[in-house]
Design an enzyme around this catalytic site. Structure first.
Site: not given
Ligand code: FES
Length: 169
Positions: A33, A35, A62, A106
């Site tokens: 993602c 992040d 996120c 996450c």
């Molecule tokens: Fe990747 Fe939450 S969507 S850390």
């Protein structure tokens, strides 16, 4: 996942921000993602044990990672290194209720940042059997990992496999 608890945690995240006097810092990024989560730890001595005095974090993008990190940094206060190392992503996100499958990583990001910080701390701490010279060596200066935004441009290319990558400071 409890939507009300999630929105409360996002609206009022605890322990958010860089800790300038931290003893250890760990960062992980998700190739999936994009992040990143960074966690800082400050230790203290309590009843002859080294325990976490404070923890703080930064996260981009996120909301679930922010909510889990907020709860995790509260949970970590007063825990020993061993206790912190045994905390799982599921335990850290437990107050939010079960995470949906697409949000499980996450919580794992938060766990990864914590483990990376604990590994950084272990590298700085003389272990049993260390030579006296090593045992007497001064600790490294506190990490100055800086703002997470700076790391977004520095991070190594994402590996093709694996869910997390640790960003070495
Ligand atoms: Fe990747 Fe939450 S969507 S850390």
């Amino acid at each position: 996942m409890d939507p009300q608890l999630l929105s409360d945690a996002i609206a009022n995240p605890r322990n958010l921000g860089e800790m300038t006097d931290a003893d250890a810092v760990g960062t992980v990024g998700s190739p999936e993602c994009g992040d990143m989560v960074r966690m800082w730890l400050k230790f203290t001595e309590k009843d002859g044990r080294k325990v976490i005095d404070r923890a703080s974090f930064q996260s981009f993008g996120c909301q679930t990672a922010i909510a889990v990190a907020s709860m995790a940094t509260e949970m970590l206060k007063g825990r020993s290194v061993e206790e912190a190392r045994s905390l799982s992503a599921t335990e850290m996100s437990q107050p939010l209720g079960p995470l949906p499958p697409m949000k499980i990583h996450c919580g794992q990001m938060v766990e990864g940042a914590l483990k990376a910080a604990l590994e950084a701390e272990a590298r700085q701490t003389p272990q049993d059997g260390a030579t006296p010279a090593a045992a007497m060596a001064p600790l490294s200066p506190p990490p100055s990992a800086g703002h997470l935004a700076e790391s977004l441009g520095e991070a190594a290319p994402a590996p093709k496999s694996g869910k997390l990558r640790i960003v070495f400071e």
